[in-house]
Design an enzyme around this catalytic site. Structure first.
Site, PDB file in Angstrom:
ATOM      1  N   ASP A  85     -59.680 -48.472  17.023  1.00  0.00           N
ATOM      2  CA  ASP A  85     -58.378 -48.416  17.557  1.00  0.00           C
ATOM      3  C   ASP A  85     -57.598 -49.205  16.820  1.00  0.00           C
ATOM      4  O   ASP A  85     -57.681 -49.320  15.460  1.00  0.00           O
ATOM      5  CB  ASP A  85     -58.532 -48.726  19.003  1.00  0.00           C
ATOM      6  CG  ASP A  85     -57.364 -48.191  19.881  1.00  0.00           C
ATOM      7  OD1 ASP A  85     -56.420 -48.996  19.815  1.00  0.00           O
ATOM      8  OD2 ASP A  85     -57.679 -47.160  20.394  1.00  0.00           O
ATOM      9  N   ASP A 163     -50.562 -43.409  18.569  1.00  0.00           N
ATOM     10  CA  ASP A 163     -49.795 -44.145  19.794  1.00  0.00           C
ATOM     11  C   ASP A 163     -48.392 -43.999  19.438  1.00  0.00           C
ATOM     12  O   ASP A 163     -47.935 -43.334  18.560  1.00  0.00           O
ATOM     13  CB  ASP A 163     -50.346 -45.832  19.695  1.00  0.00           C
ATOM     14  CG  ASP A 163     -50.370 -46.310  20.954  1.00  0.00           C
ATOM     15  OD1 ASP A 163     -49.629 -46.138  21.721  1.00  0.00           O
ATOM     16  OD2 ASP A 163     -51.080 -47.246  21.120  1.00  0.00           O
ATOM     17  N   ARG A 220     -52.029 -38.911  26.860  1.00  0.00           N
ATOM     18  CA  ARG A 220     -52.023 -40.020  27.900  1.00  0.00           C
ATOM     19  C   ARG A 220     -50.727 -39.753  28.640  1.00  0.00           C
ATOM     20  O   ARG A 220     -49.752 -39.310  28.252  1.00  0.00           O
ATOM     21  CB  ARG A 220     -51.870 -41.354  27.162  1.00  0.00           C
ATOM     22  CG  ARG A 220     -53.117 -41.729  26.328  1.00  0.00           C
ATOM     23  CD  ARG A 220     -54.193 -42.311  27.435  1.00  0.00           C
ATOM     24  NE  ARG A 220     -53.651 -43.271  28.283  1.00  0.00           N
ATOM     25  CZ  ARG A 220     -53.271 -44.513  28.006  1.00  0.00           C
ATOM     26  NH1 ARG A 220     -53.529 -45.059  26.858  1.00  0.00           N
ATOM     27  NH2 ARG A 220     -52.789 -45.351  28.817  1.00  0.00           N
ATOM     28  N   ASP A 224     -52.162 -47.878  30.214  1.00  0.00           N
ATOM     29  CA  ASP A 224     -53.416 -48.294  29.665  1.00  0.00           C
ATOM     30  C   ASP A 224     -54.369 -48.887  30.989  1.00  0.00           C
ATOM     31  O   ASP A 224     -53.870 -49.579  31.832  1.00  0.00           O
ATOM     32  CB  ASP A 224     -53.282 -49.495  28.754  1.00  0.00           C
ATOM     33  CG  ASP A 224     -52.566 -49.054  27.458  1.00  0.00           C
ATOM     34  OD1 ASP A 224     -52.428 -48.052  27.375  1.00  0.00           O
ATOM     35  OD2 ASP A 224     -52.337 -49.975  26.521  1.00  0.00           O
TER      36      ASP A 224
END
Length: 442
Positions: A85, A163, A220, A224
């Site tokens: 990540d 992201d 997503r 989170d």
């Protein structure tokens, strides 16, 4: 990882899209939800290898987890991706504009790490950001889409998570498809995980899910995950409350991603861990563990390696489940799965969830027909955590489950082919779990 930061140089963002028509994602990957291990939730952005060498984001950490995935049975259970990540990069690109892994923490480079992962029969994933920077402030892909895609392919990357920090949500409708196109152009098959819709939702925009499905393998939708039951509950609520919009978007090759599994960390009890794993299977969710596999306790390891629940998650139909009942802290979630009988009677996985906190198990009684299970020749019913087969039950059979506080009972009901139903002769004897699951006359 995501952070709700939308700072961007929009002129730079727009320039990369003036390249004509954008073709869709066409990689034929993840026809069932991806499974693997991901660093972020457990290890975050720990870059202090001097004082914490065992737990910092480093080549050493990922090779260690690769080994454990193989030797401790995770690979045999279906987990195959080792995913890096944020926080793996140097703060600046090299003189040719290429991404550079942190030279101290990844001294052999990312190709060497990917080669090691591949040598163990696993696949390698990496993280970047459609923005000027990643969420932790490292270089983003904006202005370098083609070059970064080529770099990832040259390193042997199998999975890219993109992201959306430091980007304008309005630019994402063009930027995410364009990066997917660049990944395709490399000729290497790479799973494409997008954070596209969640940033737009939080900016008050309506995501174009038709485009998202076309261009991304998974995405997503919500916050989170954090290491707490409250965080897991918020995700459960979001998916249940918005299921009419969310559920139709899932299917083979394109999945809703409710975020990582935190089973085995610090924030969930044993019952809550079982609940997260069961509901992620009902949701047809990617199963991406983020836990220290070196220290995980056996009972949590057993949850993560429960092959019968993994089989539900990996069902080839790829139909995401739904919440079908909610009242006074009790919820029932159901997912159609194979086999299908007579072309119309689906099998089902059914999860009974107790959201109550009053300190005693709750009884839930319902007939199979009331759950939507109407196959006239019945269903073979099995408890997937207790590993008990209750035989073939008719749709008229009333079942009663006892669900612990913040816990779950997950059953699998396989539709039976057309033969005479006989509950007395097909039922499997049992005694010790009578207080967990028992049959009652209607």
């Amino acid at each position: 990882m995501a952070s709700w930061k939308f700072i961007a140089v929009s002129t730079v963002c727009l320039l990369v899209f003036l390249s004509g028509n954008i073709s869709g994602l066409d990689n034929g990957l993840v026809l069932t939800p991806p499974m693997g291990w991901l660093a972020w939730e457990r290890f975050r952005c720990n870059t202090d290898c001097k004082n914490d060498p065992e737990n910092c984001i480093s080549d050493r950490l990922f090779r260690t987890m690769t080994d454990i995935l193989v030797t401790e049975g995770y690979t045999a259970a279906g987990y195959e991706y080792i995913n890096v990540d944020d926080c793996w990069l140097e703060r600046e690109r090299d003189e040719r504009g290429r991404l550079v892994p942190d030279r101290e923490r990844f001294p052999y480079g990312m190709k060497s790490l990917a080669d090691y992962v591949h040598s163990k029969g696993l696949k390698f994933g990496i993280y970047e950001d459609y923005g000027n920077f990643t969420c932790a402030g490292y270089p983003g892909v904006v202005g370098h889409l083609s070059g970064d895609a080529t770099t990832f392919a040259s390193w042997g990357v199998d999975y890219v998570k993109l992201d959306g920090c430091y980007a304008l949500p309005t630019d994402m409708d063009y930027g995410y498809p364009e990066f997917g196109r660049q990944l395709n152009l490399t000729g290497r098959q790479m799973v494409y995980s997008c954070s596209w819709p969640v940033y737009q939702i939080y900016a008050g925009l309506q995501p174009n899910f038709s485009s998202i499905i076309e261009h991304c393998n998974l995405w997503r939708n919500f916050d989170d995950i954090q290491d707490s039951w409250a965080s897991v509950e918020s995700i459960i609520d979001y998916y249940g409350n918005h299921q009419d919009v969310i559920v139709p978007n899932a299917g083979p090759g394109h999945w809703n991603d409710p975020d990582m599994l935190i089973v085995g960390n610090f924030g969930l009890s044993y019952e809550q861990s079982k609940t997260q794993f069961a509901l992620w299977a009902i949701l047809a969710a990617p199963l991406l563990m983020s836990v220290d596999l070196r220290t995980i306790r056996p009972e949590y390891k057993a949850i993560l390696q429960n092959r019968k629940i993994i089989e539900v998650d990996q069902d080839p139909l790829g139909i995401q489940g739904r919440r079908i009942y909610k009242h006074r802290g009790i919820e029932i979630w159901s997912r159609p799965i194979l086999p299908i009988q007579q072309g119309q009677f689906y099998s089902y996985a059914v999860a009974f969830v107790n959201r109550r906190t009053d300190g005693t198990p709750s009884d839930v009684a319902v007939t199979l027909r009331e759950l939507g299970l109407s196959n006239p020749t019945g269903y073979r019913v099995e408890d997937l955590y207790e590993d008990v087969d209750y035989g073939v039950l008719s749709p008229q059979t009333k079942i009663k489950v006892k669900v612990n506080p913040s816990g779950v009972v997950i059953l699998r009901a396989d539709a039976q082919p057309g033969y005479a139903f006989n509950a007395i002769t097909t039922r499997t004897p049992y005694t010790p779990l009578n207080d967990v699951f028992r049959l009652t006359k209607k």
